[in-house]
Scaffold this motif. Structure first.
Motif, PDB file in Angstrom:
ATOM      1  N   THR A 159       0.837  -1.205   0.000  1.00  0.00           N
ATOM      2  CA  THR A 159       0.000   0.000   0.000  1.00  0.00           C
ATOM      3  C   THR A 159       0.868   1.248   0.000  1.00  0.00           C
ATOM      4  O   THR A 159       0.615   2.195  -0.747  1.00  0.00           O
ATOM      5  CB  THR A 159      -0.930   0.006   1.227  1.00  0.00           C
ATOM      6  OG1 THR A 159      -1.858  -1.078   1.113  1.00  0.00           O
ATOM      7  CG2 THR A 159      -1.703   1.321   1.332  1.00  0.00           C
ATOM      8  N   ILE A 199      -6.919   7.649  -6.598  1.00  0.00           N
ATOM      9  CA  ILE A 199      -6.808   8.210  -5.244  1.00  0.00           C
ATOM     10  C   ILE A 199      -7.544   9.541  -5.171  1.00  0.00           C
ATOM     11  O   ILE A 199      -8.266   9.818  -4.210  1.00  0.00           O
ATOM     12  CB  ILE A 199      -5.329   8.385  -4.850  1.00  0.00           C
ATOM     13  CG1 ILE A 199      -4.627   7.025  -4.792  1.00  0.00           C
ATOM     14  CG2 ILE A 199      -5.196   9.109  -3.508  1.00  0.00           C
ATOM     15  CD1 ILE A 199      -3.117   7.115  -4.638  1.00  0.00           C
ATOM     16  N   GLY A 222      -3.312   5.601 -11.282  1.00  0.00           N
ATOM     17  CA  GLY A 222      -2.890   5.556  -9.890  1.00  0.00           C
ATOM     18  C   GLY A 222      -3.211   6.825  -9.134  1.00  0.00           C
ATOM     19  O   GLY A 222      -3.794   6.793  -8.039  1.00  0.00           O
ATOM     20  N   GLY A 275      -5.318   1.787 -11.434  1.00  0.00           N
ATOM     21  CA  GLY A 275      -4.784   1.925 -10.094  1.00  0.00           C
ATOM     22  C   GLY A 275      -3.271   2.026 -10.114  1.00  0.00           C
ATOM     23  O   GLY A 275      -2.676   2.531 -11.063  1.00  0.00           O
ATOM     24  N   SER A 276      -2.637   1.554  -9.047  1.00  0.00           N
ATOM     25  CA  SER A 276      -1.190   1.633  -8.914  1.00  0.00           C
ATOM     26  C   SER A 276      -0.509   0.365  -9.398  1.00  0.00           C
ATOM     27  O   SER A 276      -1.085  -0.723  -9.363  1.00  0.00           O
ATOM     28  CB  SER A 276      -0.808   1.884  -7.448  1.00  0.00           C
ATOM     29  OG  SER A 276      -1.293   3.125  -7.003  1.00  0.00           O
ATOM     30  N   LYS A 314      -8.435   4.070  -0.435  1.00  0.00           N
ATOM     31  CA  LYS A 314      -7.761   2.782  -0.535  1.00  0.00           C
ATOM     32  C   LYS A 314      -6.829   2.822  -1.744  1.00  0.00           C
ATOM     33  O   LYS A 314      -7.182   3.375  -2.782  1.00  0.00           O
ATOM     34  CB  LYS A 314      -8.775   1.641  -0.684  1.00  0.00           C
ATOM     35  CG  LYS A 314      -9.627   1.406   0.560  1.00  0.00           C
ATOM     36  CD  LYS A 314     -10.589   0.247   0.343  1.00  0.00           C
ATOM     37  CE  LYS A 314     -11.305  -0.141   1.645  1.00  0.00           C
ATOM     38  NZ  LYS A 314     -12.078   0.964   2.221  1.00  0.00           N
ATOM     39  N   ILE A 315      -5.666   2.244  -1.594  1.00  0.00           N
ATOM     40  CA  ILE A 315      -4.718   2.172  -2.704  1.00  0.00           C
ATOM     41  C   ILE A 315      -4.968   0.863  -3.445  1.00  0.00           C
ATOM     42  O   ILE A 315      -4.782  -0.224  -2.896  1.00  0.00           O
ATOM     43  CB  ILE A 315      -3.260   2.229  -2.214  1.00  0.00           C
ATOM     44  CG1 ILE A 315      -3.026   3.471  -1.344  1.00  0.00           C
ATOM     45  CG2 ILE A 315      -2.306   2.198  -3.411  1.00  0.00           C
ATOM     46  CD1 ILE A 315      -3.282   4.786  -2.048  1.00  0.00           C
ATOM     47  N   GLY A 369       1.225   3.965  -2.975  1.00  0.00           N
ATOM     48  CA  GLY A 369       0.447   5.147  -2.644  1.00  0.00           C
ATOM     49  C   GLY A 369       1.190   6.348  -2.126  1.00  0.00           C
ATOM     50  O   GLY A 369       0.597   7.413  -1.989  1.00  0.00           O
ATOM     51  N   LYS A 381       1.966   8.967  -5.247  1.00  0.00           N
ATOM     52  CA  LYS A 381       0.668   9.316  -5.823  1.00  0.00           C
ATOM     53  C   LYS A 381      -0.237   9.971  -4.773  1.00  0.00           C
ATOM     54  O   LYS A 381      -0.933  10.952  -5.050  1.00  0.00           O
ATOM     55  CB  LYS A 381       0.004   8.074  -6.402  1.00  0.00           C
ATOM     56  CG  LYS A 381       0.817   7.414  -7.525  1.00  0.00           C
ATOM     57  CD  LYS A 381       0.194   6.087  -7.932  1.00  0.00           C
ATOM     58  CE  LYS A 381       1.075   5.334  -8.904  1.00  0.00           C
ATOM     59  NZ  LYS A 381       2.340   4.847  -8.275  1.00  0.00           N
ATOM     60  N   GLY A 382      -0.222   9.424  -3.565  1.00  0.00           N
ATOM     61  CA  GLY A 382      -1.059   9.982  -2.507  1.00  0.00           C
ATOM     62  C   GLY A 382      -0.624  11.367  -2.086  1.00  0.00           C
ATOM     63  O   GLY A 382      -1.454  12.255  -1.865  1.00  0.00           O
ATOM     64  N   LEU A 428      -5.885   7.056   4.685  1.00  0.00           N
ATOM     65  CA  LEU A 428      -5.659   5.637   4.445  1.00  0.00           C
ATOM     66  C   LEU A 428      -6.122   4.805   5.641  1.00  0.00           C
ATOM     67  O   LEU A 428      -6.794   3.781   5.477  1.00  0.00           O
ATOM     68  CB  LEU A 428      -4.177   5.373   4.166  1.00  0.00           C
ATOM     69  CG  LEU A 428      -3.612   5.890   2.843  1.00  0.00           C
ATOM     70  CD1 LEU A 428      -2.108   5.618   2.765  1.00  0.00           C
ATOM     71  CD2 LEU A 428      -4.318   5.262   1.654  1.00  0.00           C
ATOM     72  N   ASN A 480     -14.565   4.241  -7.426  1.00  0.00           N
ATOM     73  CA  ASN A 480     -13.675   5.017  -6.564  1.00  0.00           C
ATOM     74  C   ASN A 480     -14.231   6.399  -6.229  1.00  0.00           C
ATOM     75  O   ASN A 480     -13.509   7.227  -5.667  1.00  0.00           O
ATOM     76  CB  ASN A 480     -12.301   5.153  -7.220  1.00  0.00           C
ATOM     77  CG  ASN A 480     -11.475   3.891  -7.061  1.00  0.00           C
ATOM     78  OD1 ASN A 480     -11.221   3.448  -5.947  1.00  0.00           O
ATOM     79  ND2 ASN A 480     -11.080   3.285  -8.162  1.00  0.00           N
TER      80      ASN A 480
END
Length: 324
Positions: free
Chosen positions: A116, A155, A151, A318-319, A292-293, A120, A123-124, A286, A183
């Motif tokens: 995670t 998020i 990704g 996603g990632s 959620k990643i 993330g 990107k997060g 998170l 998402n």
């Protein structure tokens, strides 16, 4: 000895080589990290192709998560065995070990696993500065986010939705539209068969949007400007289709006194205090489950070239992470 991905010349994915290296001891202010998972990002491709210059030969990657293996002189915040994550350079994350400045490393909460974190962190934190600082999205606000199933986009859809905003996300097919909706995207636009500005006009009853977040670059520049309301903000934060060139500032005037910014993570997480604040904000959403990643793809370290090819060809959702 440890395995690491390097490249000696710029070019396609084929220039990436898996080599054996002896991990050096961390210097003053540095930590050595045994990677458990490694993040894959478009910026890695920019360095590999030469869009962003770098000294050669070079390692690659700036994001990962793992366990501190050794600490250098003067490092007091970390010790051997600590669970940590990182999102900024120097390059070299594509490997079994990474040497990082302790100032770029953050302790990882027990509730967040290595995959995670690796999928993330960069990107997060990018989403954190985009929607919380560059333009702080508000409740009931319509915003446009390109590549909503990617990704960063996945998020952003979740986080903006949690803040009460209505995300209009661009996608390239129905599967990615479904993923974006799951998402938190309010509406999606398939840019392969729909006019993005026309659909934004319909969805907003002609009001358009106060902000556009665009990581695509050259191919979407004009459409992005056309989606903005007067005095709206164009946030150009990536070059997936190539860099934006030949910008005519008169277009901003025609669009209604528009604003443009080209932000980066380094420009926001430029002090330890700001970096820790941004990480705390990310870890909070998170741990709460608001974000959620989604790890859509996992590749072995030696498959780094194939992983980058899939990312560049927009075949991922996603990632994407590498596993050493």
């Amino acid at each position: 000895m440890a395995r690491q991905i390097q490249f000696r010349e710029t070019g396609g994915p084929e220039v990436l080589e898996l080599v054996d290296v002896k991990p050096r001891d961390p210097g003053p202010g540095e930590v050595r990290i045994c990677n458990r998972a490694i993040g894959l990002n478009f910026i890695d491709i920019y360095f590999r192709t030469g869009l962003y210059p770098t000294e050669l030969p070079s390692g690659l990657g700036t994001e990962g998560a793992g366990v501190v293996d050794a600490v250098g002189e003067g490092v007091d915040d970390f010790e051997e065995g600590d669970r940590v994550a990182y999102a900024q350079g120097p390059k070299g994350a594509y490997g079994e070990f990474a040497i990082m400045p302790a100032a770029n490393v953050i302790a990882l909460p027990e509730a967040i696993d290595f995959e995670t974190a690796a999928g993330g962190m960069l990107k997060g934190l990018t989403v954190q500065y985009l929607i919380r600082q560059t333009y702080a999205v508000d409740e009931d606000e319509n915003i446009l986010f390109h590549a909503a199933a990617g990704g960063v986009g996945s998020i952003a859809c979740q986080w903006a939705h949690a803040l009460g905003a209505h995300v209009i996300g661009t996608v390239s097919n129905e599967d990615k539209a479904d993923f974006a909706h799951r998402n938190g995207a309010w509406m999606t636009i398939d840019y392969t068969r729909e006019s993005v500005p026309e659909r934004v006009r319909e969805l907003t009853d002609g009001a358009m949007v106060p902000v556009v977040y665009d990581s695509v670059g050259r191919d979407t520049w004009k459409d992005s400007l056309a989606c903005l309301a007067p005095r709206g903000l164009m946030v150009s934060f990536g070059n997936a289709s190539g860099p934006v060139e030949g910008v005519n500032l008169a277009e901003l005037n025609k669009g209604g006194s528009l604003f443009v910014t080209r932000p980066s993570l380094g420009g926001y997480a430029d002090t330890r205090e700001r970096f820790e604040m941004m990480c705390a904000d990310l870890f909070s959403v998170l741990e709460s489950g608001a974000v959620k990643i989604h790890i859509g793809q996992r590749f072995a370290l030696e498959e780094a070239g194939a992983a980058q090819r899939a990312l560049a060809d927009r075949q991922t959702t996603g990632s994407t992470i590498l596993l050493p």
